[in-house]
Write a protein that holds these residues in place. Structure first.
Motif, mmCIF file in Angstrom:
data_model
loop_
_atom_site.group_PDB
_atom_site.id
_atom_site.type_symbol
_atom_site.label_atom_id
_atom_site.label_comp_id
_atom_site.label_asym_id
_atom_site.label_seq_id
_atom_site.Cartn_x
_atom_site.Cartn_y
_atom_site.Cartn_z
ATOM 1 N N ASP A 90 1.051 -0.910 0.079
ATOM 2 C CA ASP A 90 -0.024 0.245 -0.443
ATOM 3 C C ASP A 90 1.231 1.393 -0.076
ATOM 4 O O ASP A 90 1.288 1.907 1.038
ATOM 5 N N PHE A 91 0.833 2.331 -1.392
ATOM 6 C CA PHE A 91 1.326 3.288 -1.492
ATOM 7 C C PHE A 91 1.631 4.312 -0.271
ATOM 8 O O PHE A 91 1.849 5.658 -0.593
ATOM 9 N N ASN A 92 -0.116 4.043 -0.751
ATOM 10 C CA ASN A 92 -0.380 5.587 0.419
ATOM 11 C C ASN A 92 -0.044 5.312 1.819
ATOM 12 O O ASN A 92 0.256 6.521 2.652
ATOM 13 N N LYS A 93 0.371 4.520 2.281
ATOM 14 C CA LYS A 93 1.188 4.174 3.666
ATOM 15 C C LYS A 93 2.447 3.843 3.890
ATOM 16 O O LYS A 93 2.760 3.373 3.101
ATOM 17 N N LYS A 94 3.260 5.049 4.471
ATOM 18 C CA LYS A 94 4.250 5.485 4.219
ATOM 19 C C LYS A 94 4.825 5.380 5.791
ATOM 20 O O LYS A 94 4.087 6.811 6.102
ATOM 21 N N ILE A 95 6.096 5.732 5.864
ATOM 22 C CA ILE A 95 6.968 6.244 7.081
ATOM 23 C C ILE A 95 7.539 7.425 6.304
ATOM 24 O O ILE A 95 8.649 6.601 6.322
ATOM 25 N N LEU A 96 7.345 8.322 6.476
ATOM 26 C CA LEU A 96 8.702 9.219 5.718
ATOM 27 C C LEU A 96 9.855 9.734 6.798
ATOM 28 O O LEU A 96 10.428 10.655 6.652
ATOM 29 N N HIS A 97 9.070 9.714 8.287
ATOM 30 C CA HIS A 97 9.927 10.232 9.499
ATOM 31 C C HIS A 97 9.886 9.909 10.814
ATOM 32 O O HIS A 97 9.085 8.900 10.908
ATOM 33 N N THR A 98 10.752 9.620 11.035
ATOM 34 C CA THR A 98 11.664 8.737 12.312
ATOM 35 C C THR A 98 12.562 9.578 13.225
ATOM 36 O O THR A 98 12.869 10.348 12.641
ATOM 37 N N ALA B 40 11.013 6.385 17.405
ATOM 38 C CA ALA B 40 9.698 7.201 17.112
ATOM 39 C C ALA B 40 9.577 6.767 16.227
ATOM 40 O O ALA B 40 10.379 7.201 15.212
ATOM 41 N N VAL B 41 8.760 6.326 15.371
ATOM 42 C CA VAL B 41 8.064 6.496 13.940
ATOM 43 C C VAL B 41 6.437 6.785 13.411
ATOM 44 O O VAL B 41 6.148 6.482 14.468
ATOM 45 N N ALA B 42 6.153 7.530 12.404
ATOM 46 C CA ALA B 42 5.418 8.327 11.958
ATOM 47 C C ALA B 42 5.069 7.571 10.703
ATOM 48 O O ALA B 42 5.015 7.888 9.840
ATOM 49 N N ALA B 43 3.632 7.403 10.680
ATOM 50 C CA ALA B 43 3.106 6.944 10.042
ATOM 51 C C ALA B 43 1.356 7.268 9.721
ATOM 52 O O ALA B 43 0.390 7.753 10.333
#
Length: 480
Positions: free
Chosen positions: A447-455, A465-468
């Motif tokens: 799912d390319f709409n679910k992405k983790i850009l900021h860690t 800490a992971v922002a999803a």
């Protein structure tokens, strides 16, 4: 105070054990508490303490846009597209609550930026928080810099648990008393009150960037910081708001001759005269302010030669660097492009010393990623406290961790479905072709709409800490 369960726990790199998973769903700028707030601390949460975990529709303003630990790791700040900053504080370990180590509770919430409109250019200025950077703590208060596309603000976060009573010229309600009826003088006294966390803007740095700010970085002298946009880098003094010094300007006289833009910039952690900035061409320039006031001419130029056999239409796009970070030691720097993370030795400019493939299986999907604009996503990367491991995000709410010593890597997933307390979070694998195993996921199912850009990684411990999207996940080293 909204109490958050202990974070997920990791032990080793091959077998990663997870104790429990922290999920902080940010809904409409408020953090939904997962337990009742303890007495005496509810005032720090503002209106969040009354919110319950609801299945509310996702708004773009709720999407987390930056995550940052402070220098001690005791505070964690997040910014979102709605211009809000939410700060979490780590629970202090006590004899009565040994299992509370690592819990991050809501500490303060405030609106950092508001939407604006540039009437001269007829452009809307979003309130989205692009970057947050903490300043080292000098006294009881904490200070942080927050930036949207055009404006940087210095915020002071302080606690107040006493109030003054017994004024001579004011009554208890704050109204002025009739001076002619005052017959005695009283000495004001400080009375205890419920703890209140205040966030107040101390400086506003504006009107210095024509283009969108993509980076801010506090210098090691703790008196200056730099801010970067697409074409310029400015050097600011924390006490001076009406002027800054332009140290890099790559804007050509004719904008049609523009071939690259600045994508990220950072100050050296120990040498206040050294900084680096990356470009959309996949190059990194190291500059020394001792050599010249205007650093258009770099001191070092880092670039990896391109393999002609692998060149394609997408080569220039995927080589664009989205993030650059110095190691804590200052010896190395790490860059993130679309498909990989590279570690560079500052003494070797011709190639990186380490290259880690993040999601190489997407190389065959570049055409569809280009059509849905995912190829332009800007992933961040971070070091652990000892510079022995690195972390970055991917799609399908996956994030990747690499051990530099053993060269082992692992893929983990941050999702609410896999967040049962005391559960083990299993490594995930992506199947690129052939027969798919039971625990694997097909590359076509991502799912390319679910992405983790900021860690973000705790500067001293194995807490990440992971922002999803609009959820914040906190994982913690296993408690024995």
């Amino acid at each position: 105070k909204a109490v958050i369960p202990s974070g997920s726990h990791m032990k080793g790199w091959c077998h990663v054990w997870w104790d429990s998973l922290t999920i902080l769903p940010v809904q409409h700028g408020r953090v939904a508490p997962l337990a009742q707030p303890p007495c005496g601390r509810a005032s720090a949460v503002h209106t969040a303490a009354t919110l319950r975990l609801l299945n509310l529709p996702l708004l773009s303003s709720d999407i987390i846009s930056t995550v940052e630990f402070n220098c001690s790791g005791e505070l964690l700040a997040t910014g979102d597209k709605g211009g809000r900053v939410v700060i979490f504080q780590r629970e202090q370990e006590s004899k009565n609550r040994l299992l509370s180590r690592g819990e991050y509770n809501v500490y303060s919430t405030f609106q950092s930026h508001e939407p604006e409109f540039d009437y001269l250019k007829s452009l809307e200025i979003e309130e989205k928080i692009n970057k947050i950077r903490w300043l080292p703590q000098q006294n009881a208060a904490h200070f942080l810099l927050s930036a949207n596309d055009k404006t940087i603000k210095l915020w002071k976060i302080s606690e107040r648990d006493k109030r003054a009573e017994g004024y001579n010229l004011k009554d208890e309600d704050g109204r002025l008393r009739d001076q002619f009826r005052i017959t005695t003088l009283r000495v004001p006294v400080l009375m205890p009150m419920d703890l209140m966390v205040e966030a107040s803007p101390r400086r506003i740095f504006a009107n210095a960037h024509t283009y969108h700010i993509n980076s801010i970085s506090v210098n090691s002298d703790y008196e200056t910081y730099l801010s970067a946009d697409d074409l310029r880098i400015n050097l600011w003094h924390l006490e001076i708001t009406d002027r800054s010094f332009n140290i890099v300007d790559i804007k050509p006289a004719n904008m049609e001759e523009l071939t690259e833009v600045i994508t990220a910039a950072e100050c050296h952690p120990h040498q206040c005269n050294v900084f680096v900035y990356s470009s959309s061409k996949g190059t990194i320039r190291l500059c020394d302010t001792r050599a010249a006031a205007l650093c258009d001419r770099h001191s070092k130029f880092f670039e990896e030669p391109e393999d002609p056999s692998s060149r394609s239409f997408f080569s220039e796009i995927i080589s664009s660097i989205s993030d650059v970070k110095f190691s804590h030691s200052g010896r190395y720097m790490m860059t993130r492009d679309y498909l990989s993370v590279k570690v560079w030795d500052l003494n070797m400019e011709n190639r990186p010393v380490e290259t880690y493939q993040v999601h190489e299986y997407l190389r065959s999907k570049l055409c569809s990623l280009y059509e849905n604009d995912c190829i332009f996503d800007k992933f961040e990367c971070c070091w652990n406290g000892s510079d022995s491991a690195i972390m970055t995000g991917s799609y399908n709410n996956f994030f990747r961790m690499f051990d530099r010593n053993t060269r082992r890597d692992i893929t983990l997933e941050a999702s609410r479905e896999n967040s049962k307390p005391r559960a083990m979070l299993k490594p995930r694998k992506v199947c690129t072709g052939g027969k798919r195993k039971k625990d694997e996921i097909s590359v076509d199912s991502l799912d390319f709409n679910k992405k983790i850009l900021h860690t973000a990684w705790h500067p001293k411990e194995n807490v990440i800490a992971v922002a999803a999207t609009n959820n914040l996940y906190i994982f913690q080293d296993k408690i024995n």
